[in-house]
Write a protein that holds these residues in place. Structure first.
Motif, PDB file in Angstrom:
ATOM      1  N   PRO A  72       0.443  -0.971   0.117  1.00  0.00           N
ATOM      2  CA  PRO A  72      -0.152   0.168  -0.379  1.00  0.00           C
ATOM      3  C   PRO A  72       0.689   0.643   0.353  1.00  0.00           C
ATOM      4  N   LEU A  73       0.075   2.168  -0.453  1.00  0.00           N
ATOM      5  CA  LEU A  73       0.899   3.799  -0.783  1.00  0.00           C
ATOM      6  C   LEU A  73       0.444   4.515  -0.079  1.00  0.00           C
ATOM      7  N   LEU A  74       0.891   5.472  -0.285  1.00  0.00           N
ATOM      8  CA  LEU A  74       0.137   6.820   0.807  1.00  0.00           C
ATOM      9  C   LEU A  74       0.117   8.079   0.052  1.00  0.00           C
ATOM     10  N   PHE A  75      -0.952   9.178  -0.416  1.00  0.00           N
ATOM     11  CA  PHE A  75      -0.564  10.000  -1.364  1.00  0.00           C
ATOM     12  C   PHE A  75      -1.404  10.820  -0.618  1.00  0.00           C
ATOM     13  N   LYS A  76      -1.227  12.550  -0.986  1.00  0.00           N
ATOM     14  CA  LYS A  76      -1.811  13.004  -0.205  1.00  0.00           C
ATOM     15  C   LYS A  76      -2.057  14.675  -1.577  1.00  0.00           C
ATOM     16  N   VAL A  77      -2.954  14.789  -2.536  1.00  0.00           N
ATOM     17  CA  VAL A  77      -2.663  16.299  -3.334  1.00  0.00           C
ATOM     18  C   VAL A  77      -2.726  16.625  -2.516  1.00  0.00           C
ATOM     19  N   THR A  78      -2.096  18.181  -2.528  1.00  0.00           N
ATOM     20  CA  THR A  78      -2.133  19.961  -2.127  1.00  0.00           C
ATOM     21  C   THR A  78      -2.090  20.673  -3.199  1.00  0.00           C
ATOM     22  N   GLU A  79      -2.050  20.549  -4.226  1.00  0.00           N
ATOM     23  CA  GLU A  79      -2.762  21.547  -5.049  1.00  0.00           C
ATOM     24  C   GLU A  79      -3.909  20.755  -6.558  1.00  0.00           C
ATOM     25  N   ARG A  80      -4.682  21.216  -6.817  1.00  0.00           N
ATOM     26  CA  ARG A  80      -6.178  21.136  -8.060  1.00  0.00           C
ATOM     27  C   ARG A  80      -6.146  23.048  -8.089  1.00  0.00           C
ATOM     28  N   THR A  81      -5.502  22.589  -9.657  1.00  0.00           N
ATOM     29  CA  THR A  81      -6.423  23.881 -10.706  1.00  0.00           C
ATOM     30  C   THR A  81      -6.331  23.764 -12.146  1.00  0.00           C
ATOM     31  N   ASP A  82      -7.005  25.179 -12.818  1.00  0.00           N
ATOM     32  CA  ASP A  82      -7.369  24.130 -13.965  1.00  0.00           C
ATOM     33  C   ASP A  82      -5.867  23.741 -14.887  1.00  0.00           C
ATOM     34  N   ARG A  83      -4.942  23.936 -14.426  1.00  0.00           N
ATOM     35  CA  ARG A  83      -3.767  23.435 -15.018  1.00  0.00           C
ATOM     36  C   ARG A  83      -3.351  21.947 -14.619  1.00  0.00           C
ATOM     37  N   GLY A  84      -3.734  21.196 -13.623  1.00  0.00           N
ATOM     38  CA  GLY A  84      -3.456  19.655 -13.572  1.00  0.00           C
ATOM     39  C   GLY A  84      -3.418  20.175 -12.100  1.00  0.00           C
ATOM     40  N   PHE A  85      -3.047  19.147 -11.125  1.00  0.00           N
ATOM     41  CA  PHE A  85      -2.847  19.142  -9.531  1.00  0.00           C
ATOM     42  C   PHE A  85      -0.904  18.176  -9.523  1.00  0.00           C
ATOM     43  N   ALA A  86      -1.192  18.369  -7.491  1.00  0.00           N
ATOM     44  CA  ALA A  86       0.261  17.670  -7.741  1.00  0.00           C
ATOM     45  C   ALA A  86      -0.073  17.781  -6.237  1.00  0.00           C
ATOM     46  N   GLY A  87       0.767  16.614  -6.014  1.00  0.00           N
ATOM     47  CA  GLY A  87       0.768  15.595  -4.570  1.00  0.00           C
ATOM     48  C   GLY A  87       2.493  14.954  -3.999  1.00  0.00           C
ATOM     49  N   ARG A  88       1.513  15.112  -2.409  1.00  0.00           N
ATOM     50  CA  ARG A  88       3.099  14.140  -1.832  1.00  0.00           C
ATOM     51  C   ARG A  88       2.789  12.328  -1.922  1.00  0.00           C
ATOM     52  N   TRP A  89       3.648  11.731  -2.308  1.00  0.00           N
ATOM     53  CA  TRP A  89       3.616  10.651  -2.154  1.00  0.00           C
ATOM     54  C   TRP A  89       4.681   9.483  -1.545  1.00  0.00           C
ATOM     55  N   GLY A  90       4.607   7.519  -0.361  1.00  0.00           N
ATOM     56  CA  GLY A  90       5.404   7.503  -0.962  1.00  0.00           C
ATOM     57  C   GLY A  90       4.976   5.677  -0.187  1.00  0.00           C
ATOM     58  N   LYS A  91       6.032   5.509   0.231  1.00  0.00           N
ATOM     59  CA  LYS A  91       5.732   3.924   1.298  1.00  0.00           C
ATOM     60  C   LYS A  91       3.969   3.925   2.219  1.00  0.00           C
TER      61      LYS A  91
END
Length: 551
Positions: free
Chosen positions: A274-293
């Motif tokens: 299993p992996l961990l995900f956290k969305v930190t940004e959503r815009t009209d141009r895309g998205f960004a976030g962090r992830w790890g184990k």
């Protein structure tokens, strides 16, 4: 599941579109950061349109009504990403696919002596370098009889159509028509539609709009690639599936241990977890976030997707001396038509492993080709299902929170801007292409290997026909370095084969036992060199085949 839209706010371009139907190279050791860009909250500006989605549950019951386990599904499956989606609202952003910069090619691989035919969605382009080394891009169509200029040739730095010899240069003007009388002027209409180009950080980018001037602020800039000491290995590949399928695959770290088990020094199937995900940004141009184990409890990797086709996965590490090092996996995914895409892969960092320095660059290129061939079979089948089913991914995918968060985010972003594309497959919307694509599957066995040998432009038979399931046409013809390596190994193979024959003949004729021994040993060494050269050639040209298949 059927989807209908209630009336939207005025001044929207969304409802002018046809109704929406609803019937890697990645490696575990190099990860993705864009430190110069801060996190920005979602901002619903005036260019947004909010629609209310009404779902017809009679056509397809939701997952949580299937087996009585729906109460726990929200803990496992990816749920709504905001209040709007929870209420059934959908945000539609202004978007025009032509008003974007698209990655065409690696600058170092643009041929010096021939035009290059490329596509962006369904728009055919021709890229070439004139006699002064300046790059030009035109519509790949001669105004005379519509012949492809990419099938032409360069004459004195000019682009010549091979049909009747019309020549073009500079801003697309025609400068020579052999069939014109000596006293006649070249018609003003005999000119080409041009496209604006920019070279940036080793990549050639094209602006696709003829209505809107190029916007320099939209041209991607990657800070890590400008850092002192940053080194990268860059490759380019054509692939037989849609660019959205490709992007999904590249933003999916969960598949690496399974699909690419033992392909490099890090991927192992027993590491699937299993992996961990956290969305930190959503815009009209895309998205960004962090992830790890999940087992590590940290998310050191930073992923960023930017419209229209840029994905990067970054990581920062601090060594024992306190020095910070930056690593980037950059993927530039150009749509080349439904069911096809072209990918520029760039892996690099400010610190390189000493072990990696021992291997030549072509080794990493062939390893990248192997990775894509490992994915090709199931990605092609995924592409085929989307085309056949003609429903949004929400009705087909079962996205897990612990592995598919980025995939769900990407398809939801497509919902927001897909109306401004020639076609799209979104999370809850879909606009399929008017003309269905021909889906190609990964070949296997002898035919795949034979078809990679002795290819020739304009040749006859399937062996010489361009085929995106063939490693030669997917990578080798686009990479100057690998092409030169194969030519060099071929020359050495032929020379060593001839030397082995000569040494063997002389050994037969020699009367002295010592000379016989020396000549036979020399012939054996030459044959060993032939084998090594053949192996290197095969590594660069032969498709990967999974050994668990019975051929």
């Amino acid at each position: 599941m059927a989807l209908s839209l209630s009336p939207c706010l005025p001044h929207t371009t969304y409802l002018t579109k046809p109704p929406l139907s609803t019937s890697k190279l990645t490696t575990a050791s190099i990860i993705w950061n864009y430190p110069s860009v801060g996190f920005r909250p979602v901002n619903l500006r005036n260019n947004h349109t909010r629609c209310h989605a009404v779902t017809d549950l009679r056509s397809a019951p939701p997952v949580d009504q299937g087996k009585g386990e729906g109460d726990d599904d929200h803990k496992v499956l990816v749920g709504p990403s905001g209040e709007e989606e929870t209420r059934g609202d959908r945000i539609v952003a202004d978007y025009d696919w032509t008003e974007e910069w698209y990655p065409l090619y690696l600058t170092k691989d643009v041929p010096d002596d021939a035009p290059l035919g490329l596509t962006v969605f369904d728009q055919q382009l021709v890229l070439y370098k004139d006699g002064s080394g300046v790059l030009h891009c035109y519509q790949d169509r001669c105004p005379h009889r519509l012949a492809k200029l990419s099938e032409g040739q360069l004459v004195d730095g000019r682009l010549e159509c091979l049909y009747h010899g019309w020549q073009f240069e500079g801003s697309g003007q025609c400068v020579k028509i052999p069939q014109l009388p000596s006293d006649a002027k070249i018609p003003r209409a005999a000119c080409l539609k041009t496209y604006e180009l920019k070279e940036s950080q080793g990549v050639v980018w094209v602006w696709m709009s003829h209505k809107t001037p190029p916007k320099p602020e939209k041209l991607p800039w990657f800070e890590n690639f400008a850092r002192p000491g940053f080194q990268d290995t860059s490759t380019i590949h054509e692939l037989p599936y849609d660019h959205s399928i490709l992007l999904e695959n590249l933003m999916d770290p969960a598949h690496i241990p399974i699909s690419h088990d033992r392909t490099d020094w890090t991927a192992k199937r027993e590491d699937a977890q299993p992996l961990l995900f956290k969305v930190t940004e959503r815009t009209d141009r895309g998205f960004a976030g962090r992830w790890g184990k999940e087992k590590d409890g940290s998310m050191p990797n930073f992923l960023r997707f930017d419209a229209p086709c840029v994905l990067q996965n970054n990581r920062e590490l601090v060594d024992k001396d306190g020095e910070k090092h930056y690593f980037t996996g950059l993927f530039l995914c150009r749509p080349t038509g439904q069911g096809k895409s072209m990918l520029i892969v760039r892996f690099g960092g400010t610190k390189r492993s000493p072990l990696a320095k021992l291997f030549p660059e072509w080794y990493f290129h062939q390893n990248a080709s192997k990775v894509f061939e490992q994915d090709m079979g199931f990605l092609s089948s995924q592409n085929e299902v989307l085309i056949k089913e003609k429903v949004p991914t929400k009705e087909l995918y079962l996205n897990l929170r612990s592995s598919d968060t980025w995939v769900a985010e990407y398809r939801k972003w497509m919902d927001k801007v897909g109306h401004g594309m020639p076609y799209h497959f979104g999370h809850s919307t879909i606009s399929p292409p008017k003309v269905p694509a021909v889906v190609e599957h990964a070949p296997a066995g002898l035919i795949a290997g034979v078809s990679a040998s002795l290819p020739a432009k304009g040749g006859i038979s399937t062996m010489h026909a361009p085929n995106l399931a063939n490693r030669y046409f997917r990578h080798l013809i686009h990479c100057k370095g690998c092409s030169n390596v194969v030519k060099a190994f071929t020359a050495w193979k032929n020379g060593l084969s001839a030397a082995a024959l000569v040494f063997t003949a002389l050994a037969i004729l020699a009367s002295s036992r010592q000379w016989k021994t020396f000549l036979l040993v020399s012939a054996t060494l030459c044959l060993g060199g032939v084998y090594a050269c053949s192996t290197a050639i095969a590594m660069n040209t032969t498709n990967f085949i999974r050994v668990h298949r019975r051929l």
